[in-house]
Every structure is written in C-alpha cells, then in structure tokens.
Scaffold this motif. Structure first.
Motif, PDB file in Angstrom:
ATOM      1  N   LEU A  40      10.797  -7.445   5.134  1.00 54.60           N
ATOM      2  CA  LEU A  40      10.968  -6.698   6.378  1.00 54.60           C
ATOM      3  C   LEU A  40      11.272  -5.212   6.187  1.00 54.60           C
ATOM      4  O   LEU A  40      11.129  -4.438   7.134  1.00 54.60           O
ATOM      5  N   TRP A  41      11.671  -4.813   4.972  1.00 51.70           N
ATOM      6  CA  TRP A  41      12.067  -3.416   4.789  1.00 51.70           C
ATOM      7  C   TRP A  41      11.416  -2.776   3.567  1.00 51.70           C
ATOM      8  O   TRP A  41      10.689  -1.797   3.700  1.00 51.70           O
ATOM      9  N   THR A  42      11.658  -3.320   2.380  1.00 50.37           N
ATOM     10  CA  THR A  42      11.180  -2.683   1.151  1.00 50.37           C
ATOM     11  C   THR A  42       9.669  -2.469   1.171  1.00 50.37           C
ATOM     12  O   THR A  42       9.191  -1.351   0.947  1.00 50.37           O
ATOM     13  N   PHE A  43       8.925  -3.528   1.409  1.00 52.16           N
ATOM     14  CA  PHE A  43       7.464  -3.477   1.341  1.00 52.16           C
ATOM     15  C   PHE A  43       6.826  -3.583   2.723  1.00 52.16           C
ATOM     16  O   PHE A  43       5.670  -3.994   2.850  1.00 52.16           O
ATOM     17  N   LYS A  44       7.557  -3.198   3.751  1.00 54.22           N
ATOM     18  CA  LYS A  44       7.057  -3.256   5.111  1.00 54.22           C
ATOM     19  C   LYS A  44       5.744  -2.487   5.216  1.00 54.22           C
ATOM     20  O   LYS A  44       5.615  -1.379   4.702  1.00 54.22           O
ATOM     21  N   LYS A  45       4.788  -3.120   5.858  1.00 52.78           N
ATOM     22  CA  LYS A  45       3.488  -2.454   6.018  1.00 52.78           C
ATOM     23  C   LYS A  45       3.648  -1.248   6.932  1.00 52.78           C
ATOM     24  O   LYS A  45       4.368  -1.301   7.915  1.00 52.78           O
ATOM     25  N   GLU A  63       0.839  -1.196   0.000  1.00 51.76           N
ATOM     26  CA  GLU A  63       0.000   0.000   0.000  1.00 51.76           C
ATOM     27  C   GLU A  63       0.877   1.249   0.000  1.00 51.76           C
ATOM     28  O   GLU A  63       0.364   2.359  -0.008  1.00 51.76           O
ATOM     29  N   ARG A  64       2.172   1.061   0.031  1.00 48.30           N
ATOM     30  CA  ARG A  64       3.105   2.183   0.017  1.00 48.30           C
ATOM     31  C   ARG A  64       3.252   2.712  -1.410  1.00 48.30           C
ATOM     32  O   ARG A  64       3.040   1.994  -2.370  1.00 48.30           O
ATOM     33  N   SER A  65       3.651   3.955  -1.502  1.00 47.54           N
ATOM     34  CA  SER A  65       3.859   4.561  -2.813  1.00 47.54           C
ATOM     35  C   SER A  65       5.135   4.017  -3.451  1.00 47.54           C
ATOM     36  O   SER A  65       6.050   3.562  -2.753  1.00 47.54           O
ATOM     37  N   HIS A  66       5.176   4.084  -4.775  1.00 45.52           N
ATOM     38  CA  HIS A  66       6.403   3.686  -5.474  1.00 45.52           C
ATOM     39  C   HIS A  66       7.560   4.587  -5.069  1.00 45.52           C
ATOM     40  O   HIS A  66       8.708   4.142  -5.040  1.00 45.52           O
ATOM     41  N   ALA A  67       7.265   5.832  -4.724  1.00 46.48           N
ATOM     42  CA  ALA A  67       8.320   6.750  -4.274  1.00 46.48           C
ATOM     43  C   ALA A  67       8.975   6.239  -2.996  1.00 46.48           C
ATOM     44  O   ALA A  67      10.164   6.488  -2.755  1.00 46.48           O
ATOM     45  N   SER A  68       8.235   5.505  -2.200  1.00 47.03           N
ATOM     46  CA  SER A  68       8.772   4.929  -0.961  1.00 47.03           C
ATOM     47  C   SER A  68       9.446   3.576  -1.197  1.00 47.03           C
ATOM     48  O   SER A  68      10.526   3.308  -0.668  1.00 47.03           O
ATOM     49  N   THR A  69       8.792   2.721  -1.994  1.00 53.46           N
ATOM     50  CA  THR A  69       9.290   1.351  -2.134  1.00 53.46           C
ATOM     51  C   THR A  69      10.346   1.169  -3.222  1.00 53.46           C
ATOM     52  O   THR A  69      11.233   0.329  -3.076  1.00 53.46           O
ATOM     53  N   LEU A  70      10.240   1.932  -4.304  1.00 48.52           N
ATOM     54  CA  LEU A  70      11.176   1.720  -5.411  1.00 48.52           C
ATOM     55  C   LEU A  70      12.636   1.966  -5.018  1.00 48.52           C
ATOM     56  O   LEU A  70      13.496   1.150  -5.346  1.00 48.52           O
ATOM     57  N   PRO A  71      12.955   3.046  -4.284  1.00 54.10           N
ATOM     58  CA  PRO A  71      14.361   3.208  -3.873  1.00 54.10           C
ATOM     59  C   PRO A  71      14.845   2.076  -2.959  1.00 54.10           C
ATOM     60  O   PRO A  71      15.986   1.618  -3.076  1.00 54.10           O
ATOM     61  N   ARG A  72      13.978   1.597  -2.093  1.00 57.71           N
ATOM     62  CA  ARG A  72      14.352   0.491  -1.207  1.00 57.71           C
ATOM     63  C   ARG A  72      14.579  -0.787  -2.014  1.00 57.71           C
ATOM     64  O   ARG A  72      15.503  -1.542  -1.752  1.00 57.71           O
ATOM     65  N   PHE A  73      13.683  -1.020  -2.975  1.00 58.26           N
ATOM     66  CA  PHE A  73      13.844  -2.187  -3.839  1.00 58.26           C
ATOM     67  C   PHE A  73      15.150  -2.092  -4.622  1.00 58.26           C
ATOM     68  O   PHE A  73      15.858  -3.085  -4.781  1.00 58.26           O
TER      69      PHE A  73
END
Length: 135
Positions: free
Chosen positions: A127-132, A71-81
């Motif tokens: 645990l990090w990239t897509f963490k709820k 449910e996170r934005s790509h702006a949040s998850t894409l850099p982590r990924f």
C-alpha cells in the motif's frame, strides 16, 4: 473512469510471490542467525537482527522486481522500504525479546516473530512502498 478506491498492489498473485520471496529472505535470515549463534556465540537477538538486515537487501530487490513489479525509481521506493524494514525489525526485536523472556526457545520464538513481521511488511509494502503511481 474507475472510482473505486485502489487497493494498491494487494492481490493473490502479489501475496503468493511475496510469500515465496519472503520465504527465501527468511531462510537467509535464519541461516545467518544460526551460523552466528553456533559459530561465533552471538546472542540470539543480535544474530537475528544481523540476519534480518542482510536479508532485507535481497528482499527489497526481489520484491521490487517480482512481487510488486514496481515502475517507481529506487530513489522513491528504497527509502520507503528502509522505513518499512526498520519498523519490521523493531517489531521482530520486540516480539523475539518478549517470547524469549517468556521462556520460549529462540527458534520457535523467531518463527512466531516472523509471522507478525510478515503481515506488517506485506501490507505496508503493497500500500505504500511500491504503490503504483496515480494516473
């Protein structure tokens, strides 16, 4: 109130979906690697890295949507990924180089390298990239 520590997205469902998505992405990586080596004479490590980078795009989109139902934005998850994938690429490159230098053929060397990267990617993505988000 739930006081148990969160395990993030780690579950049997997410692991099973991650394996299916990862199988698709890995097949894509291997196909690209094989084509580059056979048709263009690209060395194994460069061919593997190219396949890894291309398959990472499909891997991100499918894991965000299907595996972790982010449910996170790509702006949040894409850099982590990207960080997770880059470190996974480093692990892949190191393992593949070591195994080939030890005399193993590139195909089984890549399979063993993939196993190491799989463990890394699932854990860090869950645990990090897509963490709820905390509620």
């Amino acid at each position: 109130m739930n006081t148990r520590p969160s395990s993030g997205n780690i579950s049997l469902r997410s692991l099973a979906t991650f394996l299916v998505v990862g199988g698709f992405a890995t097949g894509l990586q291997y196909a690209i690697m094989a084509l580059l080596m056979a048709l263009a004479g690209v060395p194994a490590l460069a061919a593997s890295n190219t396949g890894f980078a291309i398959s990472a795009v499909a891997n991100y989109l499918l894991n965000a949507k299907l595996t972790f139902r982010s449910e996170r934005s790509h702006a949040s998850t894409l850099p982590r990924f990207a960080v997770t994938a880059a470190l996974g690429l480093g692990i892949n490159s190191l393992l593949l180089s070591l195994l080939i230098a030890a005399g193993l053929h590139p195909a089984p060397a890549q399979i063993l390298s993939t196993a190491g990267v799989l463990i890394w990617n699932y854990t860090l993505n869950a645990l990090w990239t897509f963490k709820k988000p905390q509620t």
